[in-house]
Write a protein that holds these residues in place. Structure first.
Motif, PDB file in Angstrom:
ATOM      1  N   SER A 204      19.315  10.224   6.111  1.00  0.00           N
ATOM      2  CA  SER A 204      20.022   9.392   7.361  1.00  0.00           C
ATOM      3  C   SER A 204      20.095  10.268   8.481  1.00  0.00           C
ATOM      4  CB  SER A 204      21.494   9.219   6.787  1.00  0.00           C
ATOM      5  OG  SER A 204      21.905  10.536   6.758  1.00  0.00           O
ATOM      6  N   ALA A 205      19.382  11.493   8.473  1.00  0.00           N
ATOM      7  CA  ALA A 205      19.513  12.300   9.512  1.00  0.00           C
ATOM      8  C   ALA A 205      18.704  11.910  10.943  1.00  0.00           C
ATOM      9  CB  ALA A 205      18.731  13.709   9.236  1.00  0.00           C
ATOM     10  N   ASP A 206      19.335  12.279  12.206  1.00  0.00           N
ATOM     11  CA  ASP A 206      18.681  11.893  13.413  1.00  0.00           C
ATOM     12  C   ASP A 206      17.821  12.756  13.439  1.00  0.00           C
ATOM     13  OD1 ASP A 206      18.391  12.200  15.938  1.00  0.00           O
ATOM     14  OD2 ASP A 206      20.405  11.870  16.638  1.00  0.00           O
ATOM     15  N   LEU A 207      16.574  12.211  13.521  1.00  0.00           N
ATOM     16  CA  LEU A 207      15.387  13.375  13.178  1.00  0.00           C
ATOM     17  C   LEU A 207      14.870  13.987  14.822  1.00  0.00           C
ATOM     18  CD1 LEU A 207      12.670  11.452  10.901  1.00  0.00           C
ATOM     19  CD2 LEU A 207      14.810  12.975  10.335  1.00  0.00           C
ATOM     20  N   ASP A 208      15.557  13.263  15.748  1.00  0.00           N
ATOM     21  CA  ASP A 208      15.339  13.841  17.144  1.00  0.00           C
ATOM     22  C   ASP A 208      16.058  15.351  16.897  1.00  0.00           C
ATOM     23  OD1 ASP A 208      13.702  12.043  17.994  1.00  0.00           O
ATOM     24  OD2 ASP A 208      15.379  10.950  19.147  1.00  0.00           O
ATOM     25  N   LEU A 209      17.362  15.264  16.452  1.00  0.00           N
ATOM     26  CA  LEU A 209      18.322  16.521  16.282  1.00  0.00           C
ATOM     27  C   LEU A 209      17.407  17.281  15.349  1.00  0.00           C
ATOM     28  CD1 LEU A 209      21.839  15.728  15.896  1.00  0.00           C
ATOM     29  CD2 LEU A 209      20.829  16.494  17.862  1.00  0.00           C
ATOM     30  N   VAL A 210      16.958  17.099  14.138  1.00  0.00           N
ATOM     31  CA  VAL A 210      16.347  17.893  13.218  1.00  0.00           C
ATOM     32  C   VAL A 210      15.056  18.610  13.980  1.00  0.00           C
ATOM     33  CG1 VAL A 210      14.793  17.958  11.136  1.00  0.00           C
ATOM     34  CG2 VAL A 210      16.962  16.344  11.214  1.00  0.00           C
ATOM     35  N   VAL A 211      14.382  18.040  14.852  1.00  0.00           N
ATOM     36  CA  VAL A 211      13.130  18.613  15.341  1.00  0.00           C
ATOM     37  C   VAL A 211      13.614  19.478  16.326  1.00  0.00           C
ATOM     38  CG1 VAL A 211      11.098  18.222  16.369  1.00  0.00           C
ATOM     39  CG2 VAL A 211      11.538  16.826  14.852  1.00  0.00           C
ATOM     40  N   ARG A 212      14.460  19.306  17.247  1.00  0.00           N
ATOM     41  CA  ARG A 212      14.871  20.054  18.026  1.00  0.00           C
ATOM     42  C   ARG A 212      15.705  21.316  17.755  1.00  0.00           C
ATOM     43  NH1 ARG A 212      17.909  16.375  21.618  1.00  0.00           N
ATOM     44  NH2 ARG A 212      19.349  18.377  22.309  1.00  0.00           N
ATOM     45  N   GLY A 213      16.452  20.962  16.574  1.00  0.00           N
ATOM     46  CA  GLY A 213      17.287  22.064  15.969  1.00  0.00           C
ATOM     47  C   GLY A 213      16.324  23.208  15.340  1.00  0.00           C
ATOM     48  N   SER A 214      15.374  22.414  14.519  1.00  0.00           N
ATOM     49  CA  SER A 214      14.581  23.360  13.723  1.00  0.00           C
ATOM     50  C   SER A 214      13.541  24.105  14.616  1.00  0.00           C
ATOM     51  CB  SER A 214      13.767  22.251  12.825  1.00  0.00           C
ATOM     52  OG  SER A 214      14.626  21.945  11.766  1.00  0.00           O
ATOM     53  N   VAL A 215      13.002  23.654  15.498  1.00  0.00           N
ATOM     54  CA  VAL A 215      11.997  24.436  16.348  1.00  0.00           C
ATOM     55  C   VAL A 215      12.655  25.609  17.010  1.00  0.00           C
ATOM     56  CG1 VAL A 215      10.296  24.152  18.236  1.00  0.00           C
ATOM     57  CG2 VAL A 215      10.391  22.452  16.386  1.00  0.00           C
ATOM     58  N   PHE A 216      13.836  25.305  17.472  1.00  0.00           N
ATOM     59  CA  PHE A 216      14.505  26.555  18.175  1.00  0.00           C
ATOM     60  C   PHE A 216      14.637  27.596  16.855  1.00  0.00           C
ATOM     61  CE2 PHE A 216      18.484  28.714  19.199  1.00  0.00           C
ATOM     62  CZ  PHE A 216      18.104  29.858  19.985  1.00  0.00           C
ATOM     63  N   ALA A 217      15.418  27.041  15.930  1.00  0.00           N
ATOM     64  CA  ALA A 217      16.004  28.050  14.863  1.00  0.00           C
ATOM     65  C   ALA A 217      14.948  28.623  14.173  1.00  0.00           C
ATOM     66  CB  ALA A 217      16.706  27.204  14.071  1.00  0.00           C
TER      67      ALA A 217
ATOM     68  N   VAL B 215      27.932  27.834   7.547  1.00  0.00           N
ATOM     69  CA  VAL B 215      27.428  26.565   6.875  1.00  0.00           C
ATOM     70  C   VAL B 215      27.767  25.309   8.048  1.00  0.00           C
ATOM     71  CG1 VAL B 215      27.490  25.011   4.966  1.00  0.00           C
ATOM     72  CG2 VAL B 215      28.149  27.204   4.508  1.00  0.00           C
ATOM     73  N   ASN B 216      26.695  24.753   8.659  1.00  0.00           N
ATOM     74  CA  ASN B 216      26.452  23.830   9.525  1.00  0.00           C
ATOM     75  C   ASN B 216      26.130  22.517   9.382  1.00  0.00           C
ATOM     76  OD1 ASN B 216      26.944  26.271  11.238  1.00  0.00           O
ATOM     77  ND2 ASN B 216      24.869  26.679  11.772  1.00  0.00           N
ATOM     78  N   VAL B 217      26.633  21.566  10.263  1.00  0.00           N
ATOM     79  CA  VAL B 217      26.391  20.263   9.862  1.00  0.00           C
ATOM     80  C   VAL B 217      25.635  19.677  11.327  1.00  0.00           C
ATOM     81  CG1 VAL B 217      27.448  17.989   9.531  1.00  0.00           C
ATOM     82  CG2 VAL B 217      28.156  19.765   8.468  1.00  0.00           C
ATOM     83  N   ASN B 218      24.507  19.537  11.277  1.00  0.00           N
ATOM     84  CA  ASN B 218      23.646  18.543  12.416  1.00  0.00           C
ATOM     85  C   ASN B 218      23.577  19.636  13.616  1.00  0.00           C
ATOM     86  OD1 ASN B 218      23.188  16.260  11.366  1.00  0.00           O
ATOM     87  ND2 ASN B 218      25.307  15.529  11.840  1.00  0.00           N
ATOM     88  N   ILE B 219      23.371  20.930  13.221  1.00  0.00           N
ATOM     89  CA  ILE B 219      22.804  21.893  14.122  1.00  0.00           C
ATOM     90  C   ILE B 219      21.771  22.847  13.426  1.00  0.00           C
ATOM     91  CG2 ILE B 219      24.553  21.915  15.803  1.00  0.00           C
ATOM     92  CD1 ILE B 219      25.516  24.633  14.944  1.00  0.00           C
ATOM     93  N   GLY B 220      21.227  23.797  14.042  1.00  0.00           N
ATOM     94  CA  GLY B 220      20.215  24.649  13.261  1.00  0.00           C
ATOM     95  C   GLY B 220      21.086  25.791  12.716  1.00  0.00           C
ATOM     96  N   THR B 221      20.480  26.650  11.987  1.00  0.00           N
ATOM     97  CA  THR B 221      20.961  27.893  11.277  1.00  0.00           C
ATOM     98  C   THR B 221      21.271  28.941  12.243  1.00  0.00           C
ATOM     99  OG1 THR B 221      18.790  28.749  10.738  1.00  0.00           O
ATOM    100  CG2 THR B 221      20.042  27.436   9.195  1.00  0.00           C
ATOM    101  N   SER B 222      20.712  28.941  13.635  1.00  0.00           N
ATOM    102  CA  SER B 222      20.956  30.092  14.172  1.00  0.00           C
ATOM    103  C   SER B 222      21.709  30.120  15.630  1.00  0.00           C
ATOM    104  CB  SER B 222      19.421  30.764  14.819  1.00  0.00           C
ATOM    105  OG  SER B 222      18.856  29.794  15.684  1.00  0.00           O
ATOM    106  N   GLY B 223      22.173  30.810  16.423  1.00  0.00           N
ATOM    107  CA  GLY B 223      22.865  30.953  17.201  1.00  0.00           C
ATOM    108  C   GLY B 223      24.544  30.658  17.195  1.00  0.00           C
ATOM    109  N   ALA B 224      24.992  31.783  16.457  1.00  0.00           N
ATOM    110  CA  ALA B 224      26.410  31.406  16.134  1.00  0.00           C
ATOM    111  C   ALA B 224      27.243  31.992  17.287  1.00  0.00           C
ATOM    112  CB  ALA B 224      26.748  32.406  14.977  1.00  0.00           C
ATOM    113  N   GLU B 225      28.500  31.471  17.340  1.00  0.00           N
ATOM    114  CA  GLU B 225      29.449  31.758  18.742  1.00  0.00           C
ATOM    115  C   GLU B 225      30.198  33.029  18.087  1.00  0.00           C
ATOM    116  OE1 GLU B 225      31.664  28.530  19.878  1.00  0.00           O
ATOM    117  OE2 GLU B 225      30.231  27.123  19.695  1.00  0.00           O
TER     118      GLU B 225
END
Ligand code: NAD
Length: 514
Positions: free
Chosen positions: A278-291, A456-466
């Motif tokens: 069900s994922a929003d694949l636009d988010l997946v691609v943008r989030g994954s490429v940066f991460a 543990v994140n939802v709908n964002i990549g693994t990197s870039g913590a606050e």
């Protein structure tokens, strides 16, 4: 592929010297034939020689920090906060200068280097607030006329050992919090990033002079593992906070434990994202490429594994490959504004990447894009690579290891249980994510039966913590927590106090004696 003009190493060295001058900080003493050196991964060449610390000078730095501790401990915490506040002001003023040093030494592209300095500024703000919030608790006493409470006290000298890839942010997470907690700090930065360390130390010394804090609250010692080992072994170092590879943590932890010291470990990660149907694949691609490709794959939180539902794995793979192809023209000199992927820090990272790709292929993996070295002719001593995406038939041994380079392994799953099982089946436990529009799935991933990571994140990549949250991970990542939330407690010791104001002397648990 764009053309590449190798920057002049002497121009980089001059840029570094100018950054020191603008910061109002003494330039590093350049020594020919010195025991150490400042280098830049942009050219792979030495900027200039620098003398490393010895066992004696490291011992002296610890002694100075310990001496300063006596006065600093007795300074009220909100007054200690003024030092960190002033440091924050200086960091704001010299953000661009420090970011330039981060780019020169760690090879980070401009916006990421500026982001790293911003992270220091943010933690200064947070730590100043903390300086008025080092709360202890009061509990009801079972005895009449008694008060039971906890108070928090400074620990002493904190040794901070840092990795090359976050040359200043990790230092600031530790140092700003330790300073408001009343500790003093001896910092051994990575041998790959001595200049950023000297500049930060210089700014902190300026801040200390401005607010009248003892200069010994912070010392910096330069060198490699030998210098780090002096901090590890020294009983005066009450807390050793070490960031780096799991191998480093394994070497350090038993030595500190043997002398009953405390340690805080921030070690390697092998971070994954689960992509549900069900994922929003636009988010997946943008989030994954940066991460996955950002910082040339050299973040502890870099996305290394993409675990994708079999219904969408082909599409996700195709779209990520398309995005990676666009990165090809954005690899190069990190000082160029259009660059998104700078160099690897050195030959070791490149060799590890080559070896991992060969092993992945031997395991049946298919390199979908990337993996080649770029500009080898123009920059023989520097290591620029095309970030790679590898389709794997399963999670083989090489996938379970952290290769500190931009390789993204893509694997398919059928059920969420299988995805979570694959996700957790690695030795490391730093950062994780799920991309899904299904709330129940997201909640299962967040639950105690879901991801076993510290982040543990939802709908964002693994990197870039606050910095507001506690940062760190489980298992081979070391279990430490730094930065926000209640991570400050690691930098203090807790005393439980019972105060008798009632006049009698009742014993706890109803015990009678005399
Ligand atoms: P590294 O382990 O090679 O070195 C890290 C630091 O430890 C350096 O300052 C080094 O001189 C020192 N060191 C190494 N061995 C030592 C020893 N035996 N005793 C004392 N000091 C010693 O790591 P690196 O290549 O600089 O950084 C990359 C690694 O760091 C990756 O594994 C990455 O995941 C990890 N990292 C983790 C975090 C985190 O917060 N979890 C953050 C940044 C980097």
């Amino acid at each position: 592929m764009r053309t590449f003009v190798l920057p002049d190493t002497e121009v980089l060295a001059e840029r570094a010297r100018a950054a020191f001058d603008r910061c109002g900080v003494e330039r590093p003493r350049e020594v020919e034939g010195a025991s150490g050196a400042a280098r830049s991964p942009i050219t792979g060449q030495e900027l200039f020689g620098l003398e490393y610390d010895t066992e004696e000078s490291t011992d002296r730095a610890i002694a100075e920090a310990q001496e300063a501790f006596a006065a600093w401990r007795d300074t009220p915490a909100p007054v200690r906060g003024r030092l960190v506040h002033r440091l924050g002001e200086l960091l704001r003023e010299h953000k661009a200068d420090l970011a330039a040093l981060v780019t020169i030494e760690a090879g980070k592209v401009g916006s990421e280097a500026l982001g790293e300095v911003q992270e220091m500024i943010d933690i200064c703000d947070l730590a100043v607030g903390m300086s008025r919030q080092l709360y202890g608790r009061t509990m009801p006493s079972e005895r009449p006329g008694h008060r039971l409470m906890e108070t928090w006290h400074p620990l002493g000298v904190v040794g901070v050992i840092t990795a090359f890839n976050f040359p200043v942010a990790v230092w600031s997470w530790n140092t700003c919090v330790a300073l408001v907690c009343g500790d003093t700090v001896v910092w051994k930065p990575s041998e790959l990033t001595p200049l950023t360390a000297l500049a930060c130390h210089g700014l902190l010394m300026r801040a200390a002079a401005d607010v009248g804090a003892p200069l010994g609250v912070h010392r910096v010692v330069l060198g490699g593992r030998e210098v780090g080992e002096v901090l590890v072994e020294d009983r005066r170092v009450a807390l050793l906070s070490a960031t780096g590879s799991t191998a480093m943590g394994r070497a350090v932890a038993p030595k500190v434990a043997a002398r009953m010291g405390r340690y805080l470990l921030e070690l390697g990660g092998n971070n994954a994202a689960v992509v549900a149907p069900s994922a929003d694949l636009d988010l997946v691609v943008r989030g994954s490429v940066f991460a996955a490709a950002g910082t040339a794959g050299q973040r502890c939180t870099t996305l290394r594994r993409l675990i994708v539902h079999e219904d969408v794995v082909e599409e996700v793979g195709r779209r990520i490959v398309d995005a990676y192809k666009q990165l090809r023209d954005r690899i190069g000199d990190p000082f160029e504004e259009s660059t998104l992927v700078g160099p690897l820090v050195g030959e070791r990272g490149h060799a590890a990447m080559r070896a991992a790709l060969e092993r992945a292929q031997a395991d049946g993996g298919e390199v979908l894009v990337g993996g080649d070295r770029c500009f080898a002719e123009e920059a023989a001593d520097a290591y620029y690579v095309e970030p790679a995406v590898v389709r794997m038939p399963g999670q083989t041994e090489v996938v379970r290891e952290e290769t500190f380079a931009p390789i993204l392994y893509v694997m398919a799953y059928r059920t969420l249980e299988e995805a979570v099982q694959m996700h957790n089946d690695v030795p490391q436990g730093l950062s994780s994510a799920i991309f899904t529009q299904d709330q129940a799935e997201a909640e299962r991933f967040l639950s105690s039966a879901g991801s076993d990571c510290g982040i543990v994140n939802v709908n964002i990549g693994t990197s870039g913590a606050e910095i507001g949250g506690a940062f760190g991970g489980e298992k081979d990542t070391g279990g430490g927590r730094e930065s926000g939330s209640d991570a400050w407690k690691t930098y203090m010791r807790r005393a439980t106090n019972t105060v008798n104001y009632g006049g009698g002397l009742p014993l706890a648990q109803g015990v009678r004696f005399l």
